[in-house]
Design an enzyme around this catalytic site. Structure first.
Site, PDB file in Angstrom:
ATOM      1  N   LEU A 104       0.711  -8.337  -9.900  1.00 33.35           N
ATOM      2  CA  LEU A 104       1.308  -8.659 -11.178  1.00 33.35           C
ATOM      3  C   LEU A 104       1.497  -7.377 -12.067  1.00 33.35           C
ATOM      4  CD1 LEU A 104      -1.489  -9.452 -13.852  1.00 33.35           C
ATOM      5  CD2 LEU A 104      -1.862  -8.820 -11.781  1.00 33.35           C
TER       6      LEU A 104
ATOM      7  N   GLU B  67       0.843  -1.212  -0.008  1.00 32.54           N
ATOM      8  CA  GLU B  67       0.204  -0.033   0.038  1.00 32.54           C
ATOM      9  C   GLU B  67       1.030   1.471  -0.012  1.00 32.54           C
ATOM     10  OE1 GLU B  67      -2.153  -3.442   1.446  1.00 32.54           O
ATOM     11  OE2 GLU B  67      -0.383  -2.621   1.977  1.00 32.54           O
TER      12      GLU B  67
ATOM     13  N   ARG C  32       7.139 -13.322   0.067  1.00 37.97           N
ATOM     14  CA  ARG C  32       6.405 -12.332   0.503  1.00 37.97           C
ATOM     15  C   ARG C  32       6.953 -11.567   1.890  1.00 37.97           C
ATOM     16  NH1 ARG C  32       3.981  -7.559  -0.863  1.00 37.97           N
ATOM     17  NH2 ARG C  32       2.013  -7.339   0.149  1.00 37.97           N
TER      18      ARG C  32
ATOM     19  N   GLU D 198       3.651  -4.740 -11.517  1.00 32.74           N
ATOM     20  CA  GLU D 198       5.072  -4.322 -11.274  1.00 32.74           C
ATOM     21  C   GLU D 198       5.731  -5.192 -12.309  1.00 32.74           C
ATOM     22  OE1 GLU D 198       8.253  -2.823  -7.994  1.00 32.74           O
ATOM     23  OE2 GLU D 198       6.837  -4.582  -7.371  1.00 32.74           O
TER      24      GLU D 198
END
Length: 453
Positions: free
Chosen positions: A361, A73, A291, A363
């Protein structure tokens, strides 16, 4: 206090239950921080801020308040924050996670040093902590990114007349069903926002199904996020070095718990396929980027258990490292995704192989990297459909007769053996990323209209 029958008003009974639960569970929130401090003592920094107190510097009024919960974010908010900074506005940037705060500090170091941006943690959603936070800062208006909707904050802002907008907003079908289970109480939460600026028509329709009147479609800010040119150049150099040795690279990006085992098994099967290996000049390289950084050690163990030779990014002797004899690179670094994408010939998007909803996806496409998606992309539903339609992405077969591993292996083999198809997808990925830019301008225009009206 407003009547519970009023549009977007605080539901008294459920709100009282919510507050009671928060107060009962508050000690567990601090236990959780202490547990995470095993990885970094910084989790215990700024504890008073999480209760709405302990702000170290003098407080200025008139901030534009932007809440970006974590890393994704915060990066998505970058073009909007930079646009407001260019207007001479001051920003109060709040986060919930340590990594989100670190990312904000990295992206906006100069503005933070000059005092144009103030970074603090958003307080826990207790009536007294929220009340003190709002009285302390008195922002002009608030912007919450994507899915954040904390009841105490949202209802309190409505009651004191502080415009609070949900921007770059998305809502999956599953989340909409969950909200509807709470009936009027759940719907009132989103009705209490001054406005919702949705990413796509899918998202807008779901918010409208909750009875929200002020919904506009402004696009997805993630398309406007610039890639760090230094990281892109570094990745391109990495790719060139690999190409000299005749090696392709696949990036498994933002992988989640359970997905690494699927990917590693598929990769091992690929490397053991003699017909595949004969066709390529040299064995391809896999780069896994988990992640969550706290899982780096766990993922390293998964690679060892798979019997694959690997090198961690953090152990490279220089910026790029030597990949001779290595099957896997573990991307154990923060903030380097543009480098990983720019070095790769293909991306397997994490969060989509198992039901996590998929990771960003966009980026990858902006870096010109084709994408393989699993079945679970509800967090990026429209983006995934558009990328597939334009030819920038492909879906791993939903046929589970031979299991997910077999389906992934076959998809990887099909693309890695056809360089022309990969090149075509790379061009489509770039075109897709450029075509959908413009959300920053749309959001600024929508907010200017609503705040000045």
């Amino acid at each position: 206090m407003n009547s519970s029958s009023e549009y977007g008003a605080r539901p008294r009974f459920w709100f009282a239950v919510y507050q009671l639960l928060w107060h009962l569970l508050l000690p567990l929130a601090f236990v959780r921080l202490a547990w995470r401090a095993r990885h970094s003592f910084a989790y215990l920094h700024h504890i008073p801020e999480r209760l709405g107190f302990g702000y170290e510097k003098p407080i200025s009024k008139g901030y534009i308040w932007i809440h970006a919960v974590s890393v994704g974010e915060t990066r998505a908010a970058q073009p909007l924050i930079e646009a407001y900074l260019a207007r001479g506005e001051s920003i109060l940037l709040t986060h919930m996670t340590l990594n989100g705060r670190r990312t904000g500090k990295q992206l906006f170091a100069n503005a933070i040093a000059s005092g144009q941006i103030r970074q603090v943690y958003l307080p826990y959603d207790l009536c007294w902590s929220v009340g003190h936070f709002l009285k302390t800062f008195k922002p002009k208006f608030g912007l919450f990114m994507e899915t954040e909707a904390w009841p105490t904050i949202v209802f309190r802002c409505k009651e004191i007349g502080l415009p609070l907008f949900l921007i770059n907003a998305r809502l999956s079908e599953r989340s909409a069903r969950r909200v509807n289970r709470f009936g009027n109480a759940g719907r009132a939460l989103f009705q209490a926002f001054a406005g919702i600026l949705a990413q796509t028509e899918f998202d807008a329709q779901r918010y409208r199904s909750l009875g929200v009147n002020k919904v506009q479609i402004t696009g997805n800010l993630k398309f406007d996020v610039p890639l760090d040119f230094k990281l892109v150049a570094q990745g391109k150099q990495w790719q060139q070095d690999l190409q000299v040795g005749g090696r392709l690279m696949v990036c498994a990006a933002s992988t989640r718990d359970g997905e690494e085992e699927i990917i590693l098994k598929a990769w091992k099967d690929l490397l053991l396929d003699h017909a595949f290996q004969k066709t390529l000049q040299n064995s391809p390289l896999l780069c896994i980027v988990p992640r969550h950084p706290e899982r780096f050690t766990e993922v390293a163990n998964h690679i060892r258990n798979a019997g694959l030779k690997f090198q961690a990014r953090s152990k490279f002797a220089n910026a790029l490292g030597d990949f001779a004899g290595i099957d896997v690179v573990l991307g154990d670094s923060m903030g380097e995704m543009p480098m990983y994408y720019s070095a790769s010939d293909l991306v397997v998007m994490g969060g989509s192989l198992l039901p996590f909803g998929g990771q960003n996806l966009i980026e990858a496409c902006a870096a010109g990297c084709p994408v393989l998606l699993g079945e679970h992309t509800y967090n990026f539903q429209q983006a995934a459909l558009d990328a597939i339609a334009i030819g920038a992405a492909k879906r791993v077969s939903g046929e589970l007769l031979f299991g997910q591993t077999m389906a992934l292996t076959e998809s990887l083999k099909e693309l890695l053996l056809h360089s022309a198809e990969l090149a075509k997808m790379a061009v489509a990925a770039k075109a897709y990323a450029v075509e959908h830019q413009g959300a920053t301008k749309n959001i600024l225009a929508a907010l200017d209209r609503q705040i000045t009206s």
